[in-house]
Design an enzyme around this catalytic site. Structure first.
Site, PDB file in Angstrom:
ATOM      1  N   CYS A 161      40.194  18.341   7.271  1.00 49.59           N
ATOM      2  CA  CYS A 161      40.038  18.504   8.160  1.00 49.59           C
ATOM      3  C   CYS A 161      40.769  17.753   9.678  1.00 49.59           C
ATOM      4  O   CYS A 161      40.863  17.333  10.710  1.00 49.59           O
ATOM      5  CB  CYS A 161      38.614  16.905   8.776  1.00 49.59           C
ATOM      6  SG  CYS A 161      37.381  17.845   7.766  1.00 49.59           S
ATOM      7  N   HIS A 291      37.732  10.341  15.211  1.00 50.95           N
ATOM      8  CA  HIS A 291      37.514  11.133  14.361  1.00 50.95           C
ATOM      9  C   HIS A 291      35.898  11.425  14.406  1.00 50.95           C
ATOM     10  O   HIS A 291      35.366  12.661  14.618  1.00 50.95           O
ATOM     11  CB  HIS A 291      38.432  11.255  13.214  1.00 50.95           C
ATOM     12  CG  HIS A 291      38.101  12.188  12.683  1.00 50.95           C
ATOM     13  ND1 HIS A 291      38.353  13.365  12.963  1.00 50.95           N
ATOM     14  CD2 HIS A 291      37.607  11.888  11.570  1.00 50.95           C
ATOM     15  CE1 HIS A 291      37.841  14.288  11.390  1.00 50.95           C
ATOM     16  NE2 HIS A 291      37.305  13.596  10.537  1.00 50.95           N
ATOM     17  N   HIS A 325      31.072  19.059  13.755  1.00 49.58           N
ATOM     18  CA  HIS A 325      32.141  18.791  13.379  1.00 49.58           C
ATOM     19  C   HIS A 325      33.127  20.111  13.151  1.00 49.58           C
ATOM     20  O   HIS A 325      33.057  20.714  12.046  1.00 49.58           O
ATOM     21  CB  HIS A 325      32.401  17.922  12.064  1.00 49.58           C
ATOM     22  CG  HIS A 325      33.357  17.336  11.403  1.00 49.58           C
ATOM     23  ND1 HIS A 325      34.857  17.585  11.543  1.00 49.58           N
ATOM     24  CD2 HIS A 325      34.006  16.414  10.183  1.00 49.58           C
ATOM     25  CE1 HIS A 325      35.822  17.053  10.994  1.00 49.58           C
ATOM     26  NE2 HIS A 325      35.363  16.488  10.013  1.00 49.58           N
TER      27      HIS A 325
END
Lengths: 398, 260
Positions: A161, A291, A325
């Site tokens: 990620c 994040h 996400h």
């Protein structure tokens, strides 16, 4: 060591909020999430899906690259006038002097998932399956370069990620070392069963639209997205204009494969390096794009990291309640949200937050905010499995 | 571009497990022989961790460990063309069953940066680490990335490049027949063990990649994308001055000028 800034001279984005930067900006301003309940999974969760990808064809001459991930790549290249900007840049620099640095976590692995369902009696895959042009990581780079007619240096970074955040650092280094004069950075990641069932196996998927920083957060909503940005060096003796990449920081947790360091030491290290490379103090940062995945461990670890580096006044929010996400595309998606923040002087709230986790110390934005003072610099965090951390600083010319 | 020194090297491939075994072959003093590749058990890892790891991850960790003799906390570049094909096969197989289920360990091992993550934990290195691919030119891209990192950080950087063959049915889709891995430490300063310095440039004129001087290595060179590094490894081991052309993107070549 301070770095010289790079200007974002063009960019494009596609995600669950729609096609183009305007669609994302409007959804942010209207507090409209792109998350929807999943229809085709064996468990209940919410996803941030992009509409119209399956029907969006690749160029006939590049049909060997056909897979959903490259279809989303083409859709993104065709958005926000990005191709036009690349064509102009190609005239200026030449086809072999523009680097291409892209992030993805799963590339076209959906194709491999599909052909495993079609194995014959001997267990062999269909003969026309082309792994190199679809599943392989480099497929996204090869497709993007050929679609844009570019022949310079390039890379696919796949660090889970943080992938499409780290591309900014890599592009900067390749330009500084003289291997290219300008760079296209970006990331494309589509929803695959590897991601959905994988995160579910780790009990990290939310049963509701993800709620970063909420005391009842229970995991992520997986999303998909594409994003590209053209990075150019400032001309000597000319004033800077536009949003710039001002700094980057990268680190490793060296702690655990799928859980962040509880104190957020790696994340703090990445933010401190980014500040040093931008030659900025913490009080010169007016917004932190978290994040903020909405897993219990990420949000708490990141909050500890921010408390370690920043004072408690710096406004923060996670925008994953809007987009989900987007994994390997999260870095570029949130970098471009930071571009929208700087261009429109607007701070997005932490969407879907009902009850702020009282254990968090950061200043989480509970509502969209038109700041009183100019937002000059913002930081965007991206972390990933394997304990990989990347923080980027974007800002207006100082 | 400043010259960048290669101060440490390691290699793992059939018949070339470790520098001691590889040196006479890379120097052309012995012919390469196709032998079975042993099971690697990198001692840097605790036994329980080792058991959770695939051969692909152990291959990467082994060469990283051997190359970083003096300092394990370096920033690192991990380059692999195809990722962990054993994991890809297992996960896709699990997803074709009913109900669909993925092992949590296999899922976090499926990320391309799994070797990098395990390495950071084992080496206790909190430095930056990246994991990249450019298909068959992944070694060249790793070398380019490592050089840009040495130049920007002015610190030593560890490059680790590796690929491992697939099992059926993916073996028919991916052109890797032998395991191959190499690692090196790149630096702005020369040390006593230095194998020479390199300068990199992308070359569009040269039509063919360099071939191994030891012709018995030709088969191995074509068995794995990372094995395309063999002509460069021959030059470095013999501490020669030479220009090596490695495969790069869009049929171009990465020219590596090695000097002593």
């Amino acid at each position: 060591m301070p770095i010289s800034p790079l200007i974002i001279t063009a960019s494009s984005m596609v995600n669950a909020l729609g096609r183009g930067k305007k669609a994302t900006l409007e959804a942010l301003q209207q507090k409209r999430s792109g998350l929807q309940i999943a229809q085709h999974l064996e468990f209940s969760t919410w996803l941030g899906q992009v509409e119209g990808v399956d029907e969006y064809p690749l160029e006939k001459t590049l049909s060997q690259f056909n897979c959903r991930n490259n279809q989303l790549a083409k859709l993104t290249l065709d958005t926000d006038d990005f191709r036009h900007a690349v064509n102009q840049a190609t005239k200026k620099y030449g086809t072999d002097r523009i680097g291409v640095f892209l992030g993805t976590s799963t590339s076209g692995s959906e194709e491999t998932e599909k052909v495993y369902q079609q194995r014959d009696a001997n267990g062999d895959l269909p003969k026309d399956f082309n792994y190199q042009y679809t599943d392989n990581f480099s497929s996204l780079l090869d497709y993007t370069q050929q679609s844009l007619g570019l022949k310079g240096v390039g890379q696919v970074i796949s660090t889970a990620c943080s992938s499409s955040a780290k591309v900014f650092a890599t592009a900067h280094r390749h330009i500084e070392a003289g291997f290219c004069d300008a760079a296209i950075v970006g990331g494309v990641d589509t929803i695959t069963e590897i991601s959905t069932y994988g995160f579910h196996a780790l009990e990290l998927t939310s049963t509701q639209p993800c709620r970063p920083c909420d005391e009842n957060r229970d995991g992520i909503s997986i999303g998909e997205a594409g994003g590209y940005a053209l990075l150019e060096q400032a001309k000597t003796n000319e004033p800077l204009h536009g949003v710039c990449l001002k700094g980057y920081g990268e680190s490793s947790d060296a702690y655990h494969m799928s859980t962040p360091h509880p104190e957020g030491l790696g994340a703090a290290n990445a933010m401190q390096q980014a500040l040093a490379s931008a030659d900025l103090n913490t009080d010169e940062i007016q917004y932190i794009n978290l994040h903020g995945t909405a897993t219990p461990s990420n949000d708490s670890s990141e909050d500890n990291a921010i408390s370690h580096v920043f004072n408690k006044q710096t406004p923060c929010s996670s925008t994953k309640g809007w987009t989900g996400h987007t994994l390997g595309a999260a870095g570029i998606t949130e970098a471009l949200i930071c571009q929208l923040v700087l261009e429109n002087q607007f701070l997005p709230e932490n969407l879907n937050l009902l009850h702020l986790d009282p254990s968090l110390n950061s200043h989480i934005l509970l509502d969209n905010l038109q700041p009183e003072h100019q937002v000059e610099n913002v930081i965007s965090n991206s972390f990933g499995f394997g304990g990989t951390n990347c923080s980027l600083i974007f800002g207006l010319p100082s | 571009m400043k010259a960048i020194y290669i101060n440490s090297l390691s290699i793992a491939a059939p018949g070339l497990v470790g520098l001691e075994q590889a040196t006479p072959v890379l120097k052309g003093e012995q012919a390469w022989q196709s032998v079975e590749f042993p099971k690697l058990a990198p001692q840097l890892l605790p036994a329980n961790e080792r058991r959770r790891m695939t051969n692909y991850i152990k291959l990467a960790i082994s060469v990283a460990d051997q190359a970083s003799t003096s300092d394990k906390s370096l920033g690192a570049v991990f380059a692999s063309s195809y990722g962990d094909l054993y994991i890809t096969d297992h996960i896709c197989n699990s997803l074709s069953q009913t109900p669909k289920f993925i092992s949590p360990t296999q899922f976090h091992n499926s990320v391309h940066n799994a070797p990098s993550g395990y390495w950071a934990i084992a080496a206790k290195s909190t430095a930056a680490s990246t994991s990249l691919s450019t298909g068959d030119s992944s070694f060249s891209s790793g070398l380019l990335e490592a050089v840009t990192q040495v130049l920007s950080t002015e610190k030593d950087i560890l490059l680790v490049a590796y690929d491992y063959p697939a099992t059926a049915p993916l073996d028919k889709c991916v052109d890797i027949s032998e395991p191959f891995a190499t690692a090196c430490v790149l630096s702005l300063t020369k040390n006593n063990n230095s194998y020479g310095s390199i300068k990199l440039s992308v070359n569009n004129e040269e039509k063919t990649c360099s071939q191994c001087r030891n012709q018995s290595l030709n088969q191995l060179q074509n068995s794995n994308p990372i094995a395309q590094s063999l002509p460069l490894l021959e030059t470095l081991i013999t501490k020669s001055t030479n220009s090596v052309y490695l495969p790069y993107l869009n049929d171009s070549k990465l020219k590596v000028e090695v000097q002593q």
